[in-house]
Design a protein around this motif. Structure first.
Motif, PDB file in Angstrom:
ATOM      1  N   MET A   1       0.841  -1.182   0.000  1.00 15.43           N
ATOM      2  CA  MET A   1       0.000   0.000   0.000  1.00 15.43           C
ATOM      3  C   MET A   1       0.882   1.240   0.000  1.00 15.43           C
ATOM      4  SD  MET A   1      -3.305   0.802   2.000  1.00 15.43           S
ATOM      5  CE  MET A   1      -4.143   2.288   1.647  1.00 15.43           C
ATOM      6  N   VAL A   2       0.509   2.224  -0.797  1.00 14.00           N
ATOM      7  CA  VAL A   2       1.257   3.468  -0.920  1.00 14.00           C
ATOM      8  C   VAL A   2       0.648   4.513   0.001  1.00 14.00           C
ATOM      9  CG1 VAL A   2       1.859   5.345  -2.464  1.00 14.00           C
ATOM     10  CG2 VAL A   2       1.942   2.991  -3.287  1.00 14.00           C
ATOM     11  N   GLU A   3       1.490   5.107   0.813  1.00  9.66           N
ATOM     12  CA  GLU A   3       1.050   6.116   1.784  1.00  9.66           C
ATOM     13  C   GLU A   3       1.521   7.495   1.341  1.00  9.66           C
ATOM     14  OE1 GLU A   3      -0.274   5.321   5.039  1.00  9.66           O
ATOM     15  OE2 GLU A   3      -0.413   3.207   4.532  1.00  9.66           O
ATOM     16  N   LYS A   4       0.806   8.527   1.757  1.00  9.99           N
ATOM     17  CA  LYS A   4       1.193   9.907   1.436  1.00  9.99           C
ATOM     18  C   LYS A   4       2.559  10.250   2.014  1.00  9.99           C
ATOM     19  CE  LYS A   4      -2.651  12.343  -0.114  1.00  9.99           C
ATOM     20  NZ  LYS A   4      -2.546  12.609  -1.493  1.00  9.99           N
ATOM     21  N   GLY A   5       2.934   9.659   3.139  1.00 11.24           N
ATOM     22  CA  GLY A   5       4.193   9.968   3.795  1.00 11.24           C
ATOM     23  C   GLY A   5       5.410   9.315   3.148  1.00 11.24           C
ATOM     24  N   TYR A   6       5.204   8.523   2.117  1.00 12.35           N
ATOM     25  CA  TYR A   6       6.328   7.872   1.446  1.00 12.35           C
ATOM     26  C   TYR A   6       7.241   8.925   0.830  1.00 12.35           C
ATOM     27  CZ  TYR A   6       4.709   2.980   1.458  1.00 12.35           C
ATOM     28  OH  TYR A   6       4.348   1.710   1.815  1.00 12.35           O
ATOM     29  N   SER A   7       8.544   8.681   0.909  1.00  9.67           N
ATOM     30  CA  SER A   7       9.494   9.570   0.238  1.00  9.67           C
ATOM     31  C   SER A   7       9.392   9.335  -1.269  1.00  9.67           C
ATOM     32  CB  SER A   7      10.912   9.276   0.710  1.00  9.67           C
ATOM     33  OG  SER A   7      11.340   8.014   0.220  1.00  9.67           O
ATOM     34  N   ASP A   8       9.929  10.266  -2.021  1.00 12.23           N
ATOM     35  CA  ASP A   8       9.947  10.114  -3.486  1.00 12.23           C
ATOM     36  C   ASP A   8      10.656   8.823  -3.875  1.00 12.23           C
ATOM     37  OD1 ASP A   8       8.795  12.652  -3.601  1.00 12.23           O
ATOM     38  OD2 ASP A   8      10.701  13.664  -3.978  1.00 12.23           O
ATOM     39  N   GLU A   9      11.763   8.560  -3.197  1.00  8.55           N
ATOM     40  CA  GLU A   9      12.561   7.377  -3.508  1.00  8.55           C
ATOM     41  C   GLU A   9      11.774   6.087  -3.237  1.00  8.55           C
ATOM     42  OE1 GLU A   9      13.611  10.024  -1.620  1.00  8.55           O
ATOM     43  OE2 GLU A   9      15.008  10.884  -3.076  1.00  8.55           O
ATOM     44  N   MET A  10      10.991   6.082  -2.151  1.00  8.88           N
ATOM     45  CA  MET A  10      10.176   4.901  -1.831  1.00  8.88           C
ATOM     46  C   MET A  10       9.106   4.687  -2.904  1.00  8.88           C
ATOM     47  SD  MET A  10       9.819   5.521   2.279  1.00  8.88           S
ATOM     48  CE  MET A  10       8.738   4.142   2.626  1.00  8.88           C
ATOM     49  N   LEU A  11       8.543   5.774  -3.393  1.00 13.62           N
ATOM     50  CA  LEU A  11       7.521   5.664  -4.439  1.00 13.62           C
ATOM     51  C   LEU A  11       8.118   5.098  -5.721  1.00 13.62           C
ATOM     52  CD1 LEU A  11       5.664   9.041  -3.806  1.00 13.62           C
ATOM     53  CD2 LEU A  11       4.791   6.743  -3.326  1.00 13.62           C
TER      54      LEU A  11
ATOM     55  N   LYS B   1      -1.062   4.244  -7.609  1.00 14.61           N
ATOM     56  CA  LYS B   1      -1.071   5.221  -6.516  1.00 14.61           C
ATOM     57  C   LYS B   1       0.301   5.875  -6.367  1.00 14.61           C
ATOM     58  CE  LYS B   1      -4.834   3.542  -3.627  1.00 14.61           C
ATOM     59  NZ  LYS B   1      -5.209   2.982  -2.326  1.00 14.61           N
ATOM     60  N   ALA B   2       1.350   5.096  -6.526  1.00 16.31           N
ATOM     61  CA  ALA B   2       2.705   5.643  -6.432  1.00 16.31           C
ATOM     62  C   ALA B   2       2.931   6.675  -7.531  1.00 16.31           C
ATOM     63  CB  ALA B   2       3.743   4.525  -6.526  1.00 16.31           C
ATOM     64  N   MET B   3       2.510   6.342  -8.747  1.00 21.86           N
ATOM     65  CA  MET B   3       2.671   7.268  -9.864  1.00 21.86           C
ATOM     66  C   MET B   3       1.824   8.521  -9.652  1.00 21.86           C
ATOM     67  SD  MET B   3       4.472   7.509 -12.460  1.00 21.86           S
ATOM     68  CE  MET B   3       4.565   9.027 -13.336  1.00 21.86           C
ATOM     69  N   ASN B   4       0.606   8.344  -9.178  1.00 24.07           N
ATOM     70  CA  ASN B   4      -0.261   9.501  -8.925  1.00 24.07           C
ATOM     71  C   ASN B   4       0.345  10.429  -7.872  1.00 24.07           C
ATOM     72  OD1 ASN B   4      -2.145   8.639 -10.784  1.00 24.07           O
ATOM     73  ND2 ASN B   4      -3.511   7.746  -9.271  1.00 24.07           N
ATOM     74  N   GLU B   5       0.944   9.843  -6.854  1.00 20.74           N
ATOM     75  CA  GLU B   5       1.562  10.647  -5.794  1.00 20.74           C
ATOM     76  C   GLU B   5       2.751  11.440  -6.341  1.00 20.74           C
ATOM     77  OE1 GLU B   5       2.047  12.373  -2.101  1.00 20.74           O
ATOM     78  OE2 GLU B   5       0.357  11.184  -2.814  1.00 20.74           O
ATOM     79  N   LEU B   6       3.603  10.800  -7.138  1.00 23.18           N
ATOM     80  CA  LEU B   6       4.736  11.509  -7.738  1.00 23.18           C
ATOM     81  C   LEU B   6       4.248  12.595  -8.702  1.00 23.18           C
ATOM     82  CD1 LEU B   6       7.175   8.534  -8.367  1.00 23.18           C
ATOM     83  CD2 LEU B   6       7.565  10.491  -6.849  1.00 23.18           C
TER      84      LEU B   6
END
Length: 177
Positions: free
Chosen positions: A1-11, A24-29
């Motif tokens: 699961m991708v969280e808002k608090g993930y760093s860019d590198e984690m995404l 979700k990771a792509m949307n967050e980036l």
């Protein structure tokens, strides 16, 4: 699961490893960087809004297609701006305006206080060589450090400082006109 608090590198790792929710990771980036990249391309490409949109889309497409090209030992932000900067360099070569990538600095950027001055500054920036525009934008619009610029532009920090000095001189000449 991708969280808002993930760093860019984690995404990016989520994108690389096909683990978790890639969308979700792509949307967050995209949410974190799309407007910044659009603005970077807009100013770097002579305020051509349509070209800036196309370049932004192409940049994110590169990330989707080849997330494995990201080196997890580096900062994502620096890596992403490097790709964007290289895209601009390629465009400059394509249109035949410049083959060498150098840097610029805005001598009077901190003194701009009204819209008229801002307009004059933007006009002066458009008179500069394309590679100089990128340096100004990286340093003063996006508040990047000399170190970050050095990594993005692929040259030593001393070279960055030297180029910023000479870029300031050139910009000052345009502003005096």
């Amino acid at each position: 699961m991708v969280e808002k608090g993930y760093s860019d590198e984690m995404l990016v790792r989520v994108l690389q490893q096909n683990v978790g929710d890639k969308q979700k990771a792509m949307n967050e980036l995209f949410g974190r960087y799309s407007n910044k990249m659009l603005e970077f391309f807009y100013y770097s490409l002579n305020r051509d809004k349509e070209k800036a949109k196309d370049f932004t889309q192409d940049l994110f497409l590169k990330l989707v297609e080849k997330p494995e090209s990201f080196n997890i030992d580096k900062k994502f932000k620096t890596w992403f701006y490097s790709i964007a900067s290289n895209m601009c360099k390629n465009e400059y070569r394509k249109i035949g305006t410049e083959n060498k990538y150098t840097e610029r600095v805005i001598y009077e950027s901190k003194t701009i206080e009204n819209k008229q001055d801002s307009f004059v500054m933007n006009e002066a920036i458009t008179c500069l060589k394309p590679s100089h525009k990128n340096c100004i934008i990286l340093r003063y619009k996006f508040k990047m450090s000399i170190k970050e610029m050095s990594e993005i532009l692929g040259c030593p920090e001393g070279t960055v400082r030297s180029k910023l000095f000479y870029a300031t001189k050139e910009l000052s000449k345009h502003l005096k006109k």
